[in-house]
Design a protein around this motif. Structure first.
Motif, PDB file in Angstrom:
ATOM      1  N   PHE A 276      82.240  45.973  -4.295  1.00  0.00           N
ATOM      2  CA  PHE A 276      82.224  47.060  -5.279  1.00  0.00           C
ATOM      3  C   PHE A 276      80.159  47.002  -5.093  1.00  0.00           C
ATOM      4  O   PHE A 276      81.024  48.462  -5.025  1.00  0.00           O
ATOM      5  CB  PHE A 276      81.379  45.776  -6.212  1.00  0.00           C
ATOM      6  N   THR A 277      79.593  47.059  -4.216  1.00  0.00           N
ATOM      7  CA  THR A 277      78.019  47.388  -3.904  1.00  0.00           C
ATOM      8  C   THR A 277      77.849  48.549  -2.866  1.00  0.00           C
ATOM      9  O   THR A 277      77.683  49.571  -2.623  1.00  0.00           O
ATOM     10  CB  THR A 277      77.515  46.190  -2.890  1.00  0.00           C
ATOM     11  N   THR A 279      81.352  50.498  -2.180  1.00  0.00           N
ATOM     12  CA  THR A 279      81.404  51.694  -2.681  1.00  0.00           C
ATOM     13  C   THR A 279      79.462  52.182  -3.717  1.00  0.00           C
ATOM     14  O   THR A 279      80.111  53.866  -3.861  1.00  0.00           O
ATOM     15  CB  THR A 279      82.853  51.093  -4.237  1.00  0.00           C
ATOM     16  N   ALA A 280      79.520  51.197  -4.513  1.00  0.00           N
ATOM     17  CA  ALA A 280      78.292  51.148  -5.496  1.00  0.00           C
ATOM     18  C   ALA A 280      77.171  52.303  -4.371  1.00  0.00           C
ATOM     19  O   ALA A 280      76.845  53.837  -4.691  1.00  0.00           O
ATOM     20  CB  ALA A 280      77.263  50.816  -6.022  1.00  0.00           C
TER      21      ALA A 280
ATOM     22  N   TRP B  14      71.246  44.629  -7.870  1.00  0.00           N
ATOM     23  CA  TRP B  14      72.727  44.473  -6.810  1.00  0.00           C
ATOM     24  C   TRP B  14      73.374  44.046  -8.150  1.00  0.00           C
ATOM     25  O   TRP B  14      74.772  44.820  -8.096  1.00  0.00           O
ATOM     26  CB  TRP B  14      72.671  42.994  -6.102  1.00  0.00           C
ATOM     27  N   ALA B  17      74.903  48.108  -9.318  1.00  0.00           N
ATOM     28  CA  ALA B  17      75.496  48.093  -8.566  1.00  0.00           C
ATOM     29  C   ALA B  17      77.470  46.804  -9.194  1.00  0.00           C
ATOM     30  O   ALA B  17      78.946  47.967  -8.834  1.00  0.00           O
ATOM     31  CB  ALA B  17      75.151  47.928  -6.704  1.00  0.00           C
ATOM     32  N   VAL B  18      77.276  45.903  -9.282  1.00  0.00           N
ATOM     33  CA  VAL B  18      78.760  45.410  -9.379  1.00  0.00           C
ATOM     34  C   VAL B  18      78.728  45.253 -10.990  1.00  0.00           C
ATOM     35  O   VAL B  18      80.150  45.834 -10.747  1.00  0.00           O
ATOM     36  CB  VAL B  18      77.859  43.963  -9.207  1.00  0.00           C
ATOM     37  N   GLY B  21      80.802  48.170 -10.587  1.00  0.00           N
ATOM     38  CA  GLY B  21      82.225  48.551 -10.165  1.00  0.00           C
ATOM     39  C   GLY B  21      82.993  47.903 -10.567  1.00  0.00           C
ATOM     40  O   GLY B  21      84.651  48.111 -10.821  1.00  0.00           O
ATOM     41  N   ALA B  22      82.548  46.991 -11.124  1.00  0.00           N
ATOM     42  CA  ALA B  22      83.588  46.103 -12.654  1.00  0.00           C
ATOM     43  C   ALA B  22      83.907  46.820 -13.308  1.00  0.00           C
ATOM     44  O   ALA B  22      86.004  47.561 -13.659  1.00  0.00           O
ATOM     45  CB  ALA B  22      82.627  45.267 -13.417  1.00  0.00           C
ATOM     46  N   LEU B  24      84.125  50.380 -12.966  1.00  0.00           N
ATOM     47  CA  LEU B  24      85.361  50.945 -11.940  1.00  0.00           C
ATOM     48  C   LEU B  24      86.650  50.514 -11.600  1.00  0.00           C
ATOM     49  O   LEU B  24      88.168  51.622 -12.058  1.00  0.00           O
ATOM     50  CB  LEU B  24      84.561  51.638 -10.786  1.00  0.00           C
ATOM     51  N   PHE B  86      75.007  52.779 -10.187  1.00  0.00           N
ATOM     52  CA  PHE B  86      75.306  52.416  -8.621  1.00  0.00           C
ATOM     53  C   PHE B  86      73.764  53.165  -8.162  1.00  0.00           C
ATOM     54  O   PHE B  86      73.337  52.885  -7.010  1.00  0.00           O
ATOM     55  CB  PHE B  86      76.544  53.577  -7.969  1.00  0.00           C
ATOM     56  N   ILE B  87      73.071  54.418  -8.816  1.00  0.00           N
ATOM     57  CA  ILE B  87      72.183  54.935  -8.411  1.00  0.00           C
ATOM     58  C   ILE B  87      70.892  54.200  -7.553  1.00  0.00           C
ATOM     59  O   ILE B  87      71.282  54.619  -6.110  1.00  0.00           O
ATOM     60  CB  ILE B  87      71.346  55.632  -8.841  1.00  0.00           C
ATOM     61  N   TRP B  89      71.068  50.569  -6.662  1.00  0.00           N
ATOM     62  CA  TRP B  89      71.369  50.264  -5.532  1.00  0.00           C
ATOM     63  C   TRP B  89      71.257  51.186  -4.169  1.00  0.00           C
ATOM     64  O   TRP B  89      70.613  50.670  -2.685  1.00  0.00           O
ATOM     65  CB  TRP B  89      73.121  49.553  -5.626  1.00  0.00           C
TER      66      TRP B  89
END
Lengths: 437, 197
Positions: A276-277, A279-280, B14, B17-18, B21-22, B24, B86-87, B89
């Protein structure tokens, strides 16, 4: 100053900011913002554009492919398929001279088929293949160089993130571009294998061979890579067969490699969070550049630089191929200092109208696809050209015993193979286009 | 003291970002489900199914076997939210693409000043983006625009994107402050690893 002059001046200004180490996305956004201000006399237009620009850039259906292909690549990385691919390839050719190196390139190509990023391919295959290459007495420079070059197959062989960005900028069909990239990608892998065979004959002391593996064992290892084949066929076949869109294909791919990782026990809480990180981080980097480029390019369009420039080039009356070669050389030079995605976003809006205005004796769609593949190859070469080849850095950092200069020396052979391939593809567009209906 | 502050911002980035990601991953699953549903629906509507097992086929269609309604609206909205997540992170880990060769020869001191200027501009840009996103949201509230298929107010999407955008702007301002202190005191506080291209 006329608008056109402002547009022309903006380009060196942008390059200056970038060379002063300003992040490329920010530099493009800033130049575009200031450019709007200078052209229209107030910041209002840029501000109005910004109200929806960030959201609509990030909420793009076609760009959804990017994070999903990245996630697919990170899942593939933790899925343990890199080892199976390498072991299977090694079983077939490892006993030949230069065979272990050839196996490494072949498995990079295989991994590239389920991963759309060069860096991830180089890093993943490097971790698996580098110790083996060392064990079989491969010279430090050769090992790092062949893995760095092999890594570029991650992007040349579809799926490919860079190609998606090109498709969006040039408004071309992603499925057709993937199809067109296939033969040049295979050609690249073959080219690198030839380089390795020649290299080990020139310097026989720098490479050993593995034991011959019996056929039964070879077949068993080959069967072990079926998940890779399945995911690749599902994604590329599904997109091309019209069963789903490229965006949906990328979701299928991410789920596929995710399941592989799950079954191989590579996917746990820790690795999932890392995926995840990672990809981020990569996604944010790419989307911020796309956002900045959108801003800068719409400012450029306002000043009419792209149209004027392409009209000017057409009026020069040069042969189209000569213009193409000059453009490819510019990419190679830029590639020495800049990453592939930034280069594409920076230059395609200017070069693409030029290509479309020139007469290559092909349909405009064919020119667009052919140009896209050529650009893809030259920007990827940028990943292995000194001094700033990202793949070289990644692989070299894994091998502390090899000085960077050794890698630079050995990689020149692979760069040469890239040059020859670009020459062949320029001379024979049919190699790229024969699969396109 | 500084370590605690940095850990705080780092943790927030962080977590964003997680969460992104989840989200996504949820979108990945949703698209795959939608493909399955669409394929199933095509089969259920086929002549063969309609002539041989019409009852079963129509019952399945009736209980909602088919593509997910409005899947592309969920996709684009979810994507925008996760990118905004995301940005931050990328910002705090120094993940943006840069060209390093031409400044590599500068002294540490000069590089820190340069870094400070760039990071301040970046923070301003991120604040500007968040503010204009809020303006964009206000426009949608005034116009009462709704999404095309699902017919819910457009500004909901903007609001959900605004939350990470504001946090990201805060992270940007924090990083600018860090780089300013670094330039003024000529020492390294936060070392980042650079971009992955």
């Amino acid at each position: 100053m006329t608008n056109l002059e402002i547009g022309i001046v903006s380009f060196p200004a942008l390059l200056l900011l970038i060379f002063l180490r300003m992040p490329i996305g920010l530099a493009m956004f800033l130049t575009g913002y200031v450019g709007y201000w200078v052209v229209t006399g107030s910041p209002n237009m840029a501000m109005a554009r910004l109200k929806s620009a960030a959201y609509s850039t990030f909420a793009s259906e076609s760009l959804a492919v990017v994070p999903m292909f990245l996630l697919m690549g990170y899942f593939a990385t933790i899925g343990g398929m890199s080892r199976s691919l390498f072991k299977a390839a090694e079983a077939f050719v490892g006993h030949r001279r230069g065979g272990v190196g050839i196996a490494a390139v072949a498995s990079c190509a295989g991994f590239g088929a389920i991963c759309g990023s060069s860096l991830a391919t180089a890093a993943t295959m490097g971790r698996v293949a580098l110790p083996e290459l060392k064990q079989f007495g491969y010279g430090g420079g050769l090992s790092t160089a062949l893995l760095a070059a092999g890594g570029t197959l991650g992007i040349l062989i579809p799926p490919s993130v860079v190609l998606v960005i090109y498709a969006i900028l040039a408004e071309q069909n992603i499925a057709k571009l993937f199809l067109a990239a296939f033969a040049p990608g295979v050609l690249a892998a073959i080219g690198y294998m030839i380089v390795i065979s020649i290299y080990v004959r020139l310097y026989p002391d720098r490479a050993g061979t593995a034991e011959r593996v019996p056929w039964g064992e070879r077949m068993r290892l080959l069967l072990g890579i079926w998940p890779v084949l399945l995911v690749f066929l599902a994604v590329v076949g599904g997109i091309y067969g019209g069963i789903f869109t490229p965006t949906e294909g990328s979701a299928v791919g991410a789920l596929g490699t995710g399941l592989i990782a799950l079954f191989n026990r590579g996917l746990n809480r820790k690795t999932m969070l890392e995926s995840f990180t990672s990809t981020a981080r990569s996604t944010a980097m790419i989307f911020f550049i796309v956002f900045g480029a959108g801003f800068y390019n719409s400012f450029l369009a306002l000043t009419q630089v792209p149209q004027t420039l392409s009209a000017w080039v057409v009026n020069l009356g040069l042969s189209p191929v000569a213009v193409l070669v000059v453009i490819l050389v510019i990419y190679l030079l830029l590639g020495c200092v800049m990453d592939s995605l930034s280069m594409i976003l920076l230059t395609v809006p200017i070069f693409f109208p030029m290509m479309m205005a020139l007469d290559f004796g092909m349909s405009s769609e064919h020119v667009a696809i052919w140009f896209g593949i050529l650009v893809l190859i030259v920007v990827e070469t940028g990943l292995i050209t000194p001094p700033v080849g990202m793949n070289l850095f990644i692989i070299n950092a894994m091998d502390r015993s090899t000085p960077m200069t050794e890698t630079y020396k050995a990689v020149s052979f692979f760069v040469l193979s890239d040059m020859i391939r670009v020459g062949i593809l320029v001379a024979f567009p049919a190699i790229t286009l024969f699969l396109i209906p | 003291m500084f370590k605690t502050i940095h850990a705080f911002f780092y943790r927030i980035a962080w977590w964003m970002a997680v969460v992104g990601g989840a989200l996504l991953t949820l979108l990945v699953l949703m698209l795959c489900l939608s493909i399955l549903g669409r394929t199933a629906s095509t089969i259920l509507h086929s002549d063969w199914m309609q002539s041989n097992m019409a009852g079963l086929a129509n019952w399945l269609i009736g209980i909602g076997v088919g593509p997910i309604f409005g899947d592309y609206e969920f996709l684009t909205a979810g994507l925008a939210i996760s990118i905004f997540c995301f940005i931050g992170w990328c910002q705090i880990t120094g993940g943006h693409a840069t060209v390093d060769v031409f400044t590599a020869g500068l002294s540490d001191r000069k590089r820190r000043w340069l870094q400070m200027v760039i990071e301040i501009i970046f923070a301003l840009a991120l604040v500007l983006i968040a503010v204009q996103l809020y303006e964009g949201m206000s426009t949608y509230i005034r116009r009462r625009s709704t999404t095309f298929l699902l017919q819910y107010p457009m500004w909901w999407n903007y609001l959900l994107a605004l939350i990470p955008a504001v946090i990201t702007a805060a992270i940007g301002v924090y990083m600018a402050a860090v780089r300013t202190v670094e330039a003024l005191t000529d020492r390294a506080l936060v070392v980042t690893e650079g971009a992955e291209h």
